[in-house]
Scaffold this active site. Structure first.
Site, mmCIF file in Angstrom:
data_model
loop_
_atom_site.group_PDB
_atom_site.id
_atom_site.type_symbol
_atom_site.label_atom_id
_atom_site.label_comp_id
_atom_site.label_asym_id
_atom_site.label_seq_id
_atom_site.Cartn_x
_atom_site.Cartn_y
_atom_site.Cartn_z
ATOM 1 N N SER A 529 66.302 48.593 52.753
ATOM 2 C CA SER A 529 67.310 47.569 52.989
ATOM 3 C C SER A 529 66.638 46.311 53.518
ATOM 4 O O SER A 529 65.803 45.737 52.839
ATOM 5 C CB SER A 529 68.388 48.105 53.944
ATOM 6 O OG SER A 529 69.510 47.266 53.943
ATOM 7 N N ASP A 614 75.686 50.109 45.217
ATOM 8 C CA ASP A 614 75.332 49.595 46.544
ATOM 9 C C ASP A 614 76.160 48.356 46.887
ATOM 10 O O ASP A 614 76.141 47.371 46.149
ATOM 11 C CB ASP A 614 73.836 49.262 46.582
ATOM 12 C CG ASP A 614 73.304 49.095 47.992
ATOM 13 O OD1 ASP A 614 74.080 48.705 48.873
ATOM 14 O OD2 ASP A 614 72.110 49.364 48.201
ATOM 15 N N HIS A 649 74.345 52.381 48.898
ATOM 16 C CA HIS A 649 73.274 51.999 49.815
ATOM 17 C C HIS A 649 72.626 53.200 50.496
ATOM 18 O O HIS A 649 71.425 53.207 50.740
ATOM 19 C CB HIS A 649 73.837 51.044 50.869
ATOM 20 C CG HIS A 649 72.798 50.237 51.574
ATOM 21 N ND1 HIS A 649 71.977 49.351 50.915
ATOM 22 C CD2 HIS A 649 72.434 50.181 52.886
ATOM 23 C CE1 HIS A 649 71.163 48.770 51.789
ATOM 24 N NE2 HIS A 649 71.420 49.262 52.989
#
Length: 676
Positions: A529, A614, A649
């Site tokens: 991330s 995501d 995610h």
């Protein structure tokens, strides 16, 4: 097979007198068959290049899974007359939630998430809330992995769900004291929680009432119940400002009142007990201070200091009890738990490890004199303790079992400090198997995050043992942008100082090589991330330092994303990255944004992963980055790119499917390191 070659479509993006060429801009067309075909071609290439590791990857997964006690349960906790616990049975991908009255022995099944998940490729429930009379349980359900939840309500008397289904929420909800109303937050088109709604049980969601609407697109709205149960608290927050409104839980149709109006750069959090609120705030306090105010006079002019600001200690959180406060503090990177009775001498809980992770756990009973807390280190599995706040007696309730031949004495962890180029000391948490030589010959995996003030703690990992047992050293770099060393640590790694995050990581890697923990041809990097942004930046800035890089769901197209306010997170993060609509921030962000800084140079081997659904980092960011890297790089090293077409995610939802993804990433690293 040869790597897929993405089609280039000329696209010029102009702002502030600057032109960026983005030939892969078209990849953001989620429904475009050509986009899907390209991602599938990348997955096919990935499978081909990883084919020689297929058996090893499976063996690694089975090794990791073999350490897990499949039929396991959590430590029970008591709340308002019921005992709650979570269980896994052998083969379960998902938990089973149970409860029972405190005076009974037979557990009542609340949710078997395995059955609930059967129709879906991805499944997650969260935000469970029990009504005050213990009859109803509300929960959120996400079946896509976009973090868009539908709230359901289960009647525990009948065992059936009510017809009420509330879509497009964050998943969490709060009950009124009478159990007739449910409060929750809904999302706008950019997935920003912006409205707090009131739902009357048994009515249609379209009849729900707006209690609060956040019109500032940089703020996000949420709701929770005070531990005292007296108040429903409506919060609205951005990176540098918060605001709360109060509603009596026994007056759900009443009017809300503002606790303290929002001010730029004023952050505060509140908790209620008896006739007062405790306020954790940065008011005249860089590292935060604890203050108290009467419940009927809550403006900041009434706040009185309980624990003042300290230069080297960050005040992170509080737990309120009838006779005690428990304060979570961070001192030189480590969390300390401070017990402060309202009458008597305060003290700290003692922890023995050099590097560890400590945190308060589930403590719903405000009358309790026993604190439930968790503890772990890089060599100690997660452990749950009860601590007598008056007696100071500590009882181990459970330590996560690790099956196989695991023995904590076979591993060692240590703390060290690497010197950054500006003289700053960067904390490192290091773990290895005893006997691993520190002569530069061992491979080393360096991990970090470094954003949002999120502190990475030196935690235990069952899967990581597969690296350590093969002779790899694992290191967490607590770089600026996190908050491990106090609020200033965060401030020095954001906005126009963001590059400190990247240079800290590079300098930590160089220090580890200089100290002969490893060598440059044995040094690997991993992050996800915002930590994936870190991976992209260090690949551009110091490509020759890394033998390989793993970038998980990486945020790598920073300028384009921060200019698109239709994307989740964008408007709420101007105070983290800067607003590129302003020229100063535009040029600074561009100077490190990985996609924009790819150049014709040699790059290390890379593994890049993402999820098609995501909502945090859109799949097209890593897709564009990989395409541009392949186009520009001058080396023959492989770049592998994999998209989980069913996940978002957080990756896969099942506990073992997540472990398969870890095994995949570790197999790639171990293969590069010659440890297969």
């Amino acid at each position: 097979m040869t790597p897929p070659k993405a089609r280039k479509i000329k696209k010029e993006l102009s702002l502030h007198g600057d032109v960026r060429n983005d030939d892969y801009y078209w990849m953001n067309e989620r429904e475009n068959p050509e986009v899907i075909a390209h991602l599938e071609a990348e997955n096919a290439y990935f499978e081909e290049k990883m084919a020689h590791l297929k058996q090893f990857q499976e063996d690694l997964f089975q090794e990791m899974k073999g350490r897990v006690k499949e039929d396991d349960s959590s430590v029970p906790y008591t709340n308002r007359g019921y005992v709650y616990l979570t269980k896994y049975e052998k083969g379960d991908q998902y938990p089973r939630y149970f409860r029972r009255p405190v005076d009974e022995r037979e557990d009542q099944l609340m949710f078997n998430v395995n059955e609930m998940a059967e129709p879906y490729d991805y499944y997650h429930i969260g935000g469970m809330a029990v009504s005050d009379d213990n009859r109803y349980v509300s929960y959120g359900e996400d079946t896509i992995s976009r973090r868009i939840y539908t709230i359901h309500i289960k009647d525990m008397l009948t065992g059936q769900n009510l017809p009420d289904q509330i879509p497009n929420t964050t998943g969490g909800s709060v009950w009124s004291a009478d159990g007739k109303y449910l409060f929750y937050s809904v999302k706008d088109e950019a997935l920003r929680p912006y409205k707090i709604m009131r739902h009357e049980i048994g009515t249609a969601p379209q009849d729900d009432v707006v209690v609060f609407e956040e019109i500032d697109e940089t703020f996000r709205a949420y709701v929770y119940r005070s531990k005292s149960r007296k108040y429903i608290i409506i919060g609205s927050a951005q990176t540098v400002s918060t605001e709360y409104r109060l509603l009596r839980a026994d007056d759900p149709l009443g009017e809300t009142r503002t606790f303290q109006e929002r001010e730029r750069k004023l952050e505060y959090a509140i908790e209620h007990i008896d006739d007062r609120f405790y306020v954790l705030t940065n008011l005249n306090a860089e590292n935060f201070q604890l203050m108290v105010t009467p419940e009927d006079a809550t403006g900041k002019e009434n706040w009185q200091t309980v624990i003042p600001n300290r230069d080297h200690v960050l005040l992170e959180g509080i737990d309120v009890f009838r006779n005690f406060l428990v304060i979570s503090e961070r001192d030189r990177g480590l969390t300390k738990l401070r017990i402060r009775p309202f009458e008597g001498q305060e003290h700290y809980i003692d922890f023995a490890d050099e590097a560890y992770m400590a945190y308060t756990s589930v403590n719903p009973d405000i009358e309790s004199e026993v604190l439930r807390f968790g503890y772990q280190s890089m060599t100690t599995p997660p452990s749950t303790f009860d601590y007598g706040m008056r007696s100071r007696e500590q009882t181990l309730l459970k330590q996560q079992p690790v099956l196989g031949d695991f023995d904590a004495d076979n591993y060692e962890s240590r703390r060290a400090f690497a010197e950054a180029r500006d003289g700053t000391q960067i904390p490192l948490s290091i773990v290895s198997r005893k006997g691993t030589q520190l002569d530069g010959s061992a491979p080393l995996l360096l991990y970090a995050y470094g954003s949002y003030g999120h502190s990475l703690d030196p935690s235990f990992s069952i899967t990581r043992l597969s690296l350590l047992d093969r002779g790899m050293i694992f290191v967490i770099a607590h770089i600026r942008g996190g908050e491990e060393m106090g609020r200033r640590w965060y401030e020095e790694g954001k906005l126009l100082k963001k590059k400190n995050t990247f240079t800290d990581f590079i300098d930590a890697g160089k220090w580890l090589v200089a100290q002969q923990y490893t060598s440059a041809d044995r040094l690997y990097a991993m992050g996800g991330s915002a930590g994936g942004l870190l991976m992209g930046a260090i690949a551009n800035m110091q490509p020759d330092l890394w033998a390989g890089i793993v970038a998980q769901v990486p945020f790598v197209d920073v300028v384009t994303t921060m200019l698109d306010d239709s994307i989740p997170l964008t408007t709420g993060e101007y105070d983290e990255w800067g607003n590129p609509n302003e020229a100063e921030y535009y040029h600074y962000i561009k100077s490190y944004s990985p996609v924009d800084q790819v150049t014709a140079q040699a790059y290390p081997s890379m593994l890049v992963t993402t999820g098609f659904h995501d909502s945090q980092v859109q799949y097209w960011e890593p897709a564009k980055w990989v395409a541009k890297l392949r186009e520009m790089k001058t080396d023959a090293n492989d770049i592998l790119f994999h998209t989980n077409m069913e996940a978002g995610h957080g990756g896969a939802s099942g506990r073992f499917e997540r472990m398969r993804e870890v095994a995949r990433d570790y197999a790639w690293v171990l293969d590069r390191a010659g440890l297969v």
